[in-house]
Design a protein around this motif. Structure first.
Motif, mmCIF file in Angstrom:
data_model
loop_
_atom_site.group_PDB
_atom_site.id
_atom_site.type_symbol
_atom_site.label_atom_id
_atom_site.label_comp_id
_atom_site.label_asym_id
_atom_site.label_seq_id
_atom_site.Cartn_x
_atom_site.Cartn_y
_atom_site.Cartn_z
ATOM 1 N N MET A 115 1.059 -1.130 -0.114
ATOM 2 C CA MET A 115 -0.035 0.006 0.003
ATOM 3 C C MET A 115 0.792 1.164 0.016
ATOM 4 S SD MET A 115 -2.998 -1.280 -0.247
ATOM 5 C CE MET A 115 -4.173 -0.292 -0.171
ATOM 6 N N ARG A 116 0.426 2.217 -0.635
ATOM 7 C CA ARG A 116 1.129 3.593 -0.749
ATOM 8 C C ARG A 116 1.494 4.032 0.669
ATOM 9 N NH1 ARG A 116 0.659 7.930 -4.737
ATOM 10 N NH2 ARG A 116 -0.923 6.467 -5.559
ATOM 11 N N PRO A 117 2.672 4.471 0.940
ATOM 12 C CA PRO A 117 3.075 5.049 2.348
ATOM 13 C C PRO A 117 2.220 6.499 2.514
ATOM 14 C CG PRO A 117 4.979 4.341 1.000
ATOM 15 C CD PRO A 117 3.724 4.160 0.060
ATOM 16 N N HIS A 118 1.875 6.646 3.716
ATOM 17 C CA HIS A 118 1.068 7.791 3.864
ATOM 18 C C HIS A 118 1.844 8.951 3.515
ATOM 19 C CE1 HIS A 118 -0.884 4.703 6.331
ATOM 20 N NE2 HIS A 118 -1.904 5.368 6.143
ATOM 21 N N GLU A 119 3.177 9.285 3.767
ATOM 22 C CA GLU A 119 3.864 10.305 3.222
ATOM 23 C C GLU A 119 3.914 10.563 1.711
ATOM 24 O OE1 GLU A 119 8.517 9.599 3.306
ATOM 25 O OE2 GLU A 119 7.412 9.532 5.383
ATOM 26 N N LEU A 120 3.765 9.643 1.156
ATOM 27 C CA LEU A 120 3.663 9.887 -0.419
ATOM 28 C C LEU A 120 2.119 9.916 -1.132
ATOM 29 C CD1 LEU A 120 6.674 7.308 -1.199
ATOM 30 C CD2 LEU A 120 6.540 9.650 -0.951
ATOM 31 N N TRP A 121 1.425 10.204 -0.212
ATOM 32 C CA TRP A 121 0.083 10.729 -0.718
ATOM 33 C C TRP A 121 0.165 12.296 -1.437
ATOM 34 C CZ3 TRP A 121 -4.130 8.096 -2.092
ATOM 35 C CH2 TRP A 121 -4.129 6.868 -1.782
ATOM 36 N N PRO A 122 -0.603 12.487 -2.510
ATOM 37 C CA PRO A 122 -0.586 14.002 -2.871
ATOM 38 C C PRO A 122 -0.575 14.987 -1.714
ATOM 39 C CG PRO A 122 -1.678 12.710 -4.361
ATOM 40 C CD PRO A 122 -1.527 11.682 -3.192
ATOM 41 N N GLN A 123 -1.498 14.494 -0.728
ATOM 42 C CA GLN A 123 -1.731 15.747 0.664
ATOM 43 C C GLN A 123 -1.719 14.886 1.739
ATOM 44 O OE1 GLN A 123 -5.801 16.941 -0.366
ATOM 45 N NE2 GLN A 123 -4.989 18.564 -1.790
ATOM 46 N N PRO A 124 -0.378 14.721 2.352
ATOM 47 C CA PRO A 124 0.005 13.862 3.321
ATOM 48 C C PRO A 124 -0.404 14.638 4.637
ATOM 49 C CG PRO A 124 2.014 14.721 2.196
ATOM 50 C CD PRO A 124 0.984 15.186 1.278
ATOM 51 N N LYS A 125 -0.441 15.655 4.469
ATOM 52 C CA LYS A 125 -0.757 16.413 5.933
ATOM 53 C C LYS A 125 -2.120 16.132 6.545
ATOM 54 C CE LYS A 125 2.188 20.365 4.817
ATOM 55 N NZ LYS A 125 2.438 21.401 4.464
ATOM 56 N N GLY A 126 -2.881 15.302 5.950
ATOM 57 C CA GLY A 126 -4.084 15.141 6.246
ATOM 58 C C GLY A 126 -4.157 13.865 7.050
ATOM 59 N N TRP A 127 -2.954 13.159 6.938
ATOM 60 C CA TRP A 127 -2.919 11.851 8.016
ATOM 61 C C TRP A 127 -2.440 12.322 9.183
ATOM 62 C CZ3 TRP A 127 -5.246 7.894 5.955
ATOM 63 C CH2 TRP A 127 -5.032 7.609 4.432
ATOM 64 N N HIS A 128 -2.855 11.468 10.257
ATOM 65 C CA HIS A 128 -2.327 11.705 11.761
ATOM 66 C C HIS A 128 -0.936 10.780 11.691
ATOM 67 C CE1 HIS A 128 -1.820 10.276 15.935
ATOM 68 N NE2 HIS A 128 -2.543 11.281 16.271
ATOM 69 N N ILE A 129 0.000 11.750 12.350
ATOM 70 C CA ILE A 129 1.343 11.112 12.719
ATOM 71 C C ILE A 129 1.526 9.848 12.942
ATOM 72 C CG2 ILE A 129 1.544 11.823 15.151
ATOM 73 C CD1 ILE A 129 4.356 12.565 12.370
ATOM 74 N N GLY A 130 0.576 9.033 13.487
ATOM 75 C CA GLY A 130 0.863 7.655 13.855
ATOM 76 C C GLY A 130 0.958 6.845 12.735
ATOM 77 N N TYR A 131 0.392 7.043 11.532
ATOM 78 C CA TYR A 131 0.490 6.338 10.413
ATOM 79 C C TYR A 131 1.875 6.473 9.611
ATOM 80 C CZ TYR A 131 -4.626 6.120 10.381
ATOM 81 O OH TYR A 131 -6.002 5.924 10.608
ATOM 82 N N PHE A 132 2.394 7.641 9.651
ATOM 83 C CA PHE A 132 3.757 7.729 9.443
ATOM 84 C C PHE A 132 4.746 7.034 10.415
ATOM 85 C CE2 PHE A 132 1.680 11.800 8.249
ATOM 86 C CZ PHE A 132 1.825 12.160 6.975
#
Length: 181
Positions: free
Chosen positions: A129-146
């Motif tokens: 699965m796509r890493p959370h930081e490599l989404w076009p708008q990664p700032k929408g994810w909670h830091i825990g996912y990173f």
């Protein structure tokens, strides 16, 4: 067999725009783009026409190929036209697996990505699965996912594989865009 003449280049331009759109959908919206690039087919036995949506795109991975549509058309555009819209609608456009393979199948980065995937233990879906930081708008994810991505033992390879996928798709988009101009 019917032959369509393309006196003004409109059919060819539309086909190339079709390529740009599907490649952009793959790059910008799909969490399983890496597996799609590796497999170039639907890897699950059951077929589906269930739509998914992310960002500017709606999409569906089926046995026939990859269905996609701009989210604005899939949602509001279809509703305004009196058509089935949103979650009840399978995205309208289809690129077959053979067409997608013609666009990206010969890229040498695909072989490197495939070789990395083959080193992963089963089940490996989460690592693909796509890493959370490599989404076009990664700032929408909670830091825990990173954090969860980064502590995984396969993080370095996963990040490299995804960078290759995104670069491969961006280059294919640029090629198709040049051909459209």
């Amino acid at each position: 067999m019917t032959v369509q003449l393309d006196l003004f280049g409109t059919v060819l331009a539309a086909e190339r725009q079709h390529h740009v759109d599907v490649l952009t959908c793959l790059r910008d919206a799909m969490p399983d783009a890496l597996q799609i690039i590796v497999e170039l087919r639907r890897w699950q036995r059951e077929d589906t026409h269930a739509p998914h949506a992310n960002g500017d795109w709606a999409y569906c991975v089926s046995h026939a190929g990859l269905r996609y549509e701009a989210a604005s058309e899939w949602w509001a555009g279809a509703r305004e036209r009196g058509e089935t819209w949103g979650w009840s609608r399978t995205p309208a456009n289809l690129i077959t697996w053979d067409e997608l393979a013609a666009l990206v199948g010969d890229d040498p980065r695909r072989a490197e990505i495939t070789a990395w995937v083959e080193t992963l233990p089963e089940p490996r879906w989460r690592k693909l699965m796509r890493p959370h930081e490599l989404w076009p708008q990664p700032k929408g994810w909670h830091i825990g996912y990173f954090c969860r991505d980064h502590v995984d033992t396969h993080w370095t390879g996963r990040r490299r594989a995804w960078r290759l996928v995104l670069d491969l798709l961006t280059d294919a988009i640029e090629t198709a865009t040049r051909e459209t101009s």
